[in-house]
Design an enzyme around this catalytic site. Structure first.
Site, PDB file in Angstrom:
ATOM      1  N   HIS A 152     -26.905 -30.946   7.763  1.00 27.36           N
ATOM      2  CA  HIS A 152     -27.302 -32.104   6.974  1.00 27.36           C
ATOM      3  C   HIS A 152     -28.370 -31.684   5.959  1.00 27.36           C
ATOM      4  O   HIS A 152     -29.369 -31.060   6.325  1.00 27.36           O
ATOM      5  CB  HIS A 152     -27.887 -33.195   7.878  1.00 27.36           C
ATOM      6  CG  HIS A 152     -26.879 -33.929   8.680  1.00 27.36           C
ATOM      7  ND1 HIS A 152     -25.975 -33.308   9.513  1.00 27.36           N
ATOM      8  CD2 HIS A 152     -26.627 -35.267   8.793  1.00 27.36           C
ATOM      9  CE1 HIS A 152     -25.226 -34.231  10.108  1.00 27.36           C
ATOM     10  NE2 HIS A 152     -25.597 -35.428   9.678  1.00 27.36           N
ATOM     11  N   GLU A 182     -29.875 -35.588   1.691  1.00 21.96           N
ATOM     12  CA  GLU A 182     -29.807 -37.025   1.947  1.00 21.96           C
ATOM     13  C   GLU A 182     -31.216 -37.550   1.690  1.00 21.96           C
ATOM     14  O   GLU A 182     -31.554 -37.904   0.571  1.00 21.96           O
ATOM     15  CB  GLU A 182     -29.335 -37.284   3.377  1.00 21.96           C
ATOM     16  CG  GLU A 182     -29.110 -38.757   3.701  1.00 21.96           C
ATOM     17  CD  GLU A 182     -28.719 -38.972   5.173  1.00 21.96           C
ATOM     18  OE1 GLU A 182     -28.273 -40.087   5.479  1.00 21.96           O
ATOM     19  OE2 GLU A 182     -28.881 -38.057   5.999  1.00 21.96           O
TER      20      GLU A 182
END
Length: 328
Positions: free
Chosen positions: A192, A195
Protein backbone atom coordinates in the site's frame (compact mmCIF):
# COMPACT_ATOMS: atom_id res chain seq x y z
CA UNK A 1 -24.82 -6.65 -21.45
CA UNK A 2 -24.27 -3.66 -19.14
CA UNK A 3 -20.75 -2.84 -17.98
CA UNK A 4 -21.73 -3.96 -14.47
CA UNK A 5 -22.48 -7.46 -15.78
CA UNK A 6 -19.03 -8.00 -17.31
CA UNK A 7 -16.72 -10.68 -15.86
CA UNK A 8 -14.20 -9.05 -13.56
CA UNK A 9 -10.73 -9.50 -12.04
CA UNK A 10 -10.06 -8.03 -8.59
CA UNK A 11 -6.53 -7.68 -7.24
CA UNK A 12 -6.99 -5.60 -4.07
CA UNK A 13 -9.34 -7.17 -1.53
CA UNK A 14 -8.75 -7.48 2.20
CA UNK A 15 -10.05 -10.84 3.37
CA UNK A 16 -11.48 -9.68 6.71
CA UNK A 17 -12.43 -6.31 5.24
CA UNK A 18 -14.76 -8.08 2.82
CA UNK A 19 -16.72 -9.75 5.63
CA UNK A 20 -20.43 -8.93 5.31
CA UNK A 21 -21.66 -7.15 8.48
CA UNK A 22 -24.38 -9.78 8.96
CA UNK A 23 -21.71 -12.49 8.93
CA UNK A 24 -19.67 -10.67 11.60
CA UNK A 25 -22.76 -10.08 13.75
CA UNK A 26 -23.67 -13.76 13.53
CA UNK A 27 -20.20 -14.85 14.62
CA UNK A 28 -20.25 -12.34 17.48
CA UNK A 29 -23.65 -13.71 18.57
CA UNK A 30 -22.36 -17.29 18.49
CA UNK A 31 -19.33 -16.34 20.57
CA UNK A 32 -21.28 -14.06 22.93
CA UNK A 33 -19.10 -11.08 22.02
CA UNK A 34 -20.36 -7.51 22.15
CA UNK A 35 -19.02 -5.59 19.17
CA UNK A 36 -22.12 -3.43 18.68
CA UNK A 37 -20.01 -0.26 18.57
CA UNK A 38 -18.57 -1.20 15.17
CA UNK A 39 -22.02 -0.92 13.53
CA UNK A 40 -24.21 2.03 12.67
CA UNK A 41 -27.99 2.24 13.05
CA UNK A 42 -28.49 0.73 9.59
CA UNK A 43 -26.36 -2.29 10.45
CA UNK A 44 -23.30 -1.30 8.43
CA UNK A 45 -19.80 -0.61 9.73
CA UNK A 46 -19.39 2.77 11.44
CA UNK A 47 -16.22 4.88 11.34
CA UNK A 48 -15.23 8.56 11.07
CA UNK A 49 -11.86 8.55 9.32
CA UNK A 50 -9.05 6.26 8.19
CA UNK A 51 -7.45 5.74 11.62
CA UNK A 52 -10.87 5.02 13.15
CA UNK A 53 -11.59 2.69 10.22
CA UNK A 54 -8.48 0.66 11.14
CA UNK A 55 -9.66 0.26 14.74
CA UNK A 56 -13.17 -0.74 13.65
CA UNK A 57 -11.66 -3.19 11.16
CA UNK A 58 -9.62 -4.85 13.90
CA UNK A 59 -12.61 -4.94 16.26
CA UNK A 60 -14.74 -6.65 13.61
CA UNK A 61 -11.89 -9.05 12.87
CA UNK A 62 -11.72 -10.01 16.56
CA UNK A 63 -14.68 -12.39 16.11
CA UNK A 64 -12.59 -14.52 13.74
CA UNK A 65 -10.78 -16.86 16.10
CA UNK A 66 -10.43 -20.29 14.44
CA UNK A 67 -9.59 -21.83 11.07
CA UNK A 68 -13.25 -22.79 10.74
CA UNK A 69 -14.25 -19.15 11.18
CA UNK A 70 -11.96 -18.25 8.28
CA UNK A 71 -13.35 -21.06 6.17
CA UNK A 72 -16.85 -19.67 6.68
CA UNK A 73 -15.59 -16.15 5.96
CA UNK A 74 -13.92 -17.29 2.75
CA UNK A 75 -17.09 -18.84 1.42
CA UNK A 76 -19.17 -15.78 2.33
CA UNK A 77 -16.70 -13.41 0.66
CA UNK A 78 -16.35 -15.47 -2.51
CA UNK A 79 -20.09 -15.98 -2.88
CA UNK A 80 -20.57 -12.20 -2.70
CA UNK A 81 -17.74 -11.56 -5.17
CA UNK A 82 -19.06 -14.15 -7.62
CA UNK A 83 -22.51 -12.53 -7.48
CA UNK A 84 -20.78 -9.34 -8.64
CA UNK A 85 -19.22 -11.06 -11.63
CA UNK A 86 -15.73 -11.54 -10.23
CA UNK A 87 -14.06 -14.55 -11.85
CA UNK A 88 -10.65 -14.17 -10.21
CA UNK A 89 -9.61 -12.42 -7.02
CA UNK A 90 -6.49 -12.04 -4.95
CA UNK A 91 -7.20 -11.56 -1.27
CA UNK A 92 -4.88 -10.06 1.32
CA UNK A 93 -4.58 -12.47 4.24
CA UNK A 94 -2.51 -11.66 7.33
CA UNK A 95 -0.86 -14.22 9.61
CA UNK A 96 -1.22 -11.62 12.37
CA UNK A 97 -4.96 -12.39 12.34
CA UNK A 98 -4.54 -16.06 11.38
CA UNK A 99 -2.50 -17.61 14.15
CA UNK A 100 -0.62 -14.59 15.47
CA UNK A 101 2.34 -15.04 13.16
CA UNK A 102 3.08 -18.61 14.24
CA UNK A 103 3.94 -20.75 11.20
CA UNK A 104 2.22 -23.93 12.40
CA UNK A 105 -0.98 -22.10 13.31
CA UNK A 106 -0.86 -20.15 10.05
CA UNK A 107 -0.72 -23.39 8.09
CA UNK A 108 -3.90 -24.60 9.82
CA UNK A 109 -5.73 -21.37 8.96
CA UNK A 110 -4.42 -21.42 5.42
CA UNK A 111 -5.56 -25.01 4.87
CA UNK A 112 -9.08 -24.08 5.98
CA UNK A 113 -9.15 -21.00 3.73
CA UNK A 114 -7.87 -22.93 0.73
CA UNK A 115 -10.35 -25.78 1.21
CA UNK A 116 -13.21 -23.28 1.31
CA UNK A 117 -11.81 -21.50 -1.76
CA UNK A 118 -11.58 -24.75 -3.69
CA UNK A 119 -15.21 -25.53 -2.86
CA UNK A 120 -16.27 -22.00 -3.84
CA UNK A 121 -14.53 -22.40 -7.18
CA UNK A 122 -16.56 -25.55 -7.77
CA UNK A 123 -19.81 -23.95 -6.63
CA UNK A 124 -19.47 -20.39 -7.95
CA UNK A 125 -16.74 -20.55 -10.61
CA UNK A 126 -14.57 -17.95 -8.87
CA UNK A 127 -10.80 -18.48 -8.48
CA UNK A 128 -9.05 -17.21 -5.34
CA UNK A 129 -5.32 -16.82 -4.69
CA UNK A 130 -3.73 -15.53 -1.52
CA UNK A 131 -1.39 -12.60 -0.98
CA UNK A 132 0.10 -12.75 2.51
CA UNK A 133 0.31 -9.33 4.13
CA UNK A 134 2.09 -7.80 7.04
CA UNK A 135 0.46 -4.90 8.89
CA UNK A 136 2.50 -1.71 8.80
CA UNK A 137 1.42 -0.30 12.17
CA UNK A 138 2.30 -3.60 13.86
CA UNK A 139 5.97 -2.88 13.07
CA UNK A 140 8.92 -4.44 11.19
CA UNK A 141 9.52 -7.33 13.60
CA UNK A 142 6.00 -8.69 13.22
CA UNK A 143 6.37 -8.18 9.48
CA UNK A 144 9.32 -10.60 9.52
CA UNK A 145 7.12 -13.25 11.18
CA UNK A 146 4.47 -12.71 8.48
CA UNK A 147 7.10 -12.98 5.77
CA UNK A 148 8.33 -16.26 7.25
CA UNK A 149 4.75 -17.60 7.18
CA UNK A 150 4.50 -16.50 3.56
CA UNK A 151 7.83 -18.05 2.60
CA UNK A 152 6.95 -21.36 4.27
CA UNK A 153 3.72 -21.65 2.31
CA UNK A 154 4.69 -20.04 -1.01
CA UNK A 155 3.51 -21.91 -4.09
CA UNK A 156 0.63 -22.14 -6.53
CA UNK A 157 -1.90 -20.77 -4.03
CA UNK A 158 0.05 -18.34 -1.86
CA UNK A 159 1.41 -16.25 -4.70
CA UNK A 160 2.39 -12.89 -3.25
CA UNK A 161 3.45 -10.81 -0.28
CA UNK A 162 2.41 -7.29 0.60
CA UNK A 163 1.79 -4.73 3.30
CA UNK A 164 -1.31 -2.89 4.47
CA UNK A 165 -2.09 -0.77 7.50
CA UNK A 166 -1.42 2.81 8.54
CA UNK A 167 0.82 4.58 6.01
CA UNK A 168 1.62 7.17 8.68
CA UNK A 169 3.71 4.66 10.65
CA UNK A 170 7.39 4.42 9.70
CA UNK A 171 8.72 4.09 6.17
CA UNK A 172 8.48 1.46 3.44
CA UNK A 173 12.20 0.74 3.79
CA UNK A 174 11.74 -0.29 7.42
CA UNK A 175 10.15 -3.47 6.07
CA UNK A 176 12.80 -4.30 3.46
CA UNK A 177 13.99 -7.38 5.35
CA UNK A 178 10.50 -8.93 5.29
CA UNK A 179 10.10 -8.16 1.60
CA UNK A 180 13.52 -9.62 0.84
CA UNK A 181 12.49 -12.84 2.62
CA UNK A 182 9.37 -13.04 0.47
CA UNK A 183 11.30 -12.27 -2.71
CA UNK A 184 13.76 -15.07 -1.96
CA UNK A 185 10.76 -17.42 -1.67
CA UNK A 186 9.84 -16.34 -5.23
CA UNK A 187 6.72 -14.49 -4.11
CA UNK A 188 5.66 -11.44 -6.10
CA UNK A 189 5.35 -8.17 -4.22
CA UNK A 190 2.90 -5.36 -3.62
CA UNK A 191 2.46 -2.71 -0.94
CA UNK A 192 0.00 0.00 0.00
CA UNK A 193 1.32 3.43 -0.94
CA UNK A 194 0.15 6.70 -2.42
CA UNK A 195 -3.10 6.77 -0.53
CA UNK A 196 -2.62 8.84 2.62
CA UNK A 197 1.17 8.74 2.35
CA UNK A 198 1.34 10.92 -0.76
CA UNK A 199 3.57 10.45 -3.81
CA UNK A 200 6.71 10.15 -1.64
CA UNK A 201 5.39 6.85 -0.25
CA UNK A 202 5.07 5.51 -3.80
CA UNK A 203 8.65 6.52 -4.47
CA UNK A 204 9.75 4.68 -1.31
CA UNK A 205 7.79 1.58 -2.34
CA UNK A 206 9.56 1.49 -5.71
CA UNK A 207 13.05 2.36 -4.49
CA UNK A 208 13.14 0.50 -1.18
CA UNK A 209 10.89 -2.54 -1.75
CA UNK A 210 11.08 -2.99 -5.54
CA UNK A 211 7.44 -4.00 -5.87
CA UNK A 212 5.74 -4.80 -9.18
CA UNK A 213 2.31 -3.60 -8.01
CA UNK A 214 1.18 -0.84 -5.70
CA UNK A 215 -2.01 -0.83 -3.67
CA UNK A 216 -3.83 2.43 -4.43
CA UNK A 217 -0.90 4.53 -5.68
CA UNK A 218 -3.25 7.26 -6.88
CA UNK A 219 -1.34 10.13 -5.26
CA UNK A 220 1.44 9.45 -7.75
CA UNK A 221 -0.55 11.71 -10.09
CA UNK A 222 0.90 14.65 -8.11
CA UNK A 223 4.48 13.89 -9.28
CA UNK A 224 5.07 13.88 -13.03
CA UNK A 225 8.54 12.32 -12.85
CA UNK A 226 7.16 9.55 -10.64
CA UNK A 227 4.39 8.85 -13.13
CA UNK A 228 6.96 8.55 -15.91
CA UNK A 229 8.94 6.04 -13.83
CA UNK A 230 5.82 3.99 -13.04
CA UNK A 231 5.03 3.81 -16.75
CA UNK A 232 8.64 2.94 -17.67
CA UNK A 233 8.79 0.16 -15.07
CA UNK A 234 5.31 -1.06 -16.03
CA UNK A 235 4.18 -1.06 -12.42
CA UNK A 236 0.49 -1.83 -11.99
CA UNK A 237 -1.72 0.17 -9.63
CA UNK A 238 -4.45 -1.60 -7.68
CA UNK A 239 -6.91 1.30 -7.70
CA UNK A 240 -9.95 1.36 -5.39
CA UNK A 241 -11.96 4.45 -6.39
CA UNK A 242 -14.94 3.96 -4.08
CA UNK A 243 -12.67 3.47 -1.08
CA UNK A 244 -10.75 6.65 -1.93
CA UNK A 245 -13.97 8.67 -2.18
CA UNK A 246 -15.46 7.38 1.08
CA UNK A 247 -12.21 8.02 2.98
CA UNK A 248 -12.06 11.57 1.65
CA UNK A 249 -9.10 11.48 -0.71
CA UNK A 250 -11.37 12.80 -3.46
CA UNK A 251 -14.87 14.32 -3.23
CA UNK A 252 -16.41 12.14 -5.95
CA UNK A 253 -15.67 9.71 -8.77
CA UNK A 254 -15.44 12.50 -11.34
CA UNK A 255 -12.45 14.02 -9.54
CA UNK A 256 -10.70 10.68 -8.98
CA UNK A 257 -7.41 10.44 -10.95
CA UNK A 258 -7.89 6.91 -12.31
CA UNK A 259 -8.76 8.23 -15.79
CA UNK A 260 -5.82 10.64 -15.85
CA UNK A 261 -3.49 7.86 -14.76
CA UNK A 262 -4.80 5.55 -17.46
CA UNK A 263 -4.65 8.26 -20.12
CA UNK A 264 -0.90 8.78 -19.54
CA UNK A 265 -0.15 5.07 -19.83
CA UNK A 266 -0.20 3.86 -16.22
CA UNK A 267 -1.46 0.29 -15.85
CA UNK A 268 -4.54 0.66 -13.65
CA UNK A 269 -6.95 -1.94 -12.32
CA UNK A 270 -10.20 -1.64 -10.36
CA UNK A 271 -10.90 -3.17 -6.94
CA UNK A 272 -13.12 -2.63 -3.90
CA UNK A 273 -10.57 -2.73 -1.03
CA UNK A 274 -12.97 -3.42 1.90
CA UNK A 275 -16.33 -3.40 0.12
CA UNK A 276 -18.90 -3.52 2.95
CA UNK A 277 -16.99 -0.85 4.88
CA UNK A 278 -17.22 1.48 1.89
CA UNK A 279 -20.75 0.48 0.82
CA UNK A 280 -19.50 -0.72 -2.55
CA UNK A 281 -19.28 -3.77 -4.80
CA UNK A 282 -17.43 -4.46 -8.02
CA UNK A 283 -20.70 -3.87 -9.88
CA UNK A 284 -21.06 -0.47 -8.25
CA UNK A 285 -17.44 0.48 -9.02
CA UNK A 286 -18.06 -0.27 -12.69
CA UNK A 287 -21.35 1.62 -12.75
CA UNK A 288 -19.81 4.69 -11.10
CA UNK A 289 -16.78 4.71 -13.42
CA UNK A 290 -19.09 4.37 -16.40
CA UNK A 291 -21.13 7.35 -15.19
CA UNK A 292 -18.08 9.45 -14.33
CA UNK A 293 -15.96 8.84 -17.43
CA UNK A 294 -18.20 7.18 -19.99
CA UNK A 295 -16.10 4.04 -20.01
CA UNK A 296 -17.73 1.28 -22.03
CA UNK A 297 -17.40 -2.49 -22.25
CA UNK A 298 -14.19 -2.23 -24.27
CA UNK A 299 -12.60 0.00 -21.63
CA UNK A 300 -13.47 -2.41 -18.85
CA UNK A 301 -12.34 -5.38 -20.92
CA UNK A 302 -8.95 -3.69 -21.26
CA UNK A 303 -8.81 -3.01 -17.53
CA UNK A 304 -9.59 -6.64 -16.77
CA UNK A 305 -7.02 -7.93 -19.24
CA UNK A 306 -4.46 -5.65 -17.58
CA UNK A 307 -5.47 -7.07 -14.19
CA UNK A 308 -5.22 -10.66 -15.41
CA UNK A 309 -1.70 -10.07 -16.69
CA UNK A 310 -0.74 -8.32 -13.44
CA UNK A 311 -2.13 -11.15 -11.30
CA UNK A 312 0.43 -13.05 -9.26
CA UNK A 313 -0.94 -16.48 -10.24
CA UNK A 314 0.88 -19.02 -12.40
CA UNK A 315 0.49 -18.94 -16.17
CA UNK A 316 -1.90 -21.90 -16.30
CA UNK A 317 -4.29 -20.12 -13.95
CA UNK A 318 -3.84 -16.87 -15.88
CA UNK A 319 -4.93 -18.56 -19.09
CA UNK A 320 -8.04 -19.89 -17.35
CA UNK A 321 -8.82 -16.39 -16.11
CA UNK A 322 -8.35 -14.86 -19.56
CA UNK A 323 -10.70 -17.48 -20.94
CA UNK A 324 -13.33 -16.50 -18.36
CA UNK A 325 -13.00 -12.86 -19.46
CA UNK A 326 -13.86 -13.60 -23.07
CA UNK A 327 -17.15 -12.06 -24.14
CA UNK A 328 -19.51 -14.05 -26.33
Amino acid sequence: MSVADLPKVELHLHHEGAAPPAFVRQLAFEKKMDISKVFNAEGGYAFQDFVHFLSVYEAATSVLKTPEDYARLTRAVLEESAENGVVYTESFISPDFCGGGDVAAWKDYLAAIKEAADQAETDFGIILRGVVTCVRHFGPEKAKASALCAAETAGDWVVGFGMGGDEGQGHQGDFAYAFDMAREAKLQLTTHAGEFGGPSSVREAIDDLNVSRIGHGVRAIEDRALIEEIVARQITLEVCPGSNVVLGLYPNFESHPIKRLRDVGVKVTVSTDDPPFFATTMRREYEMLHQAFGWDADDFAELNTTAAHAAFCDDETRQRVLKKLERT
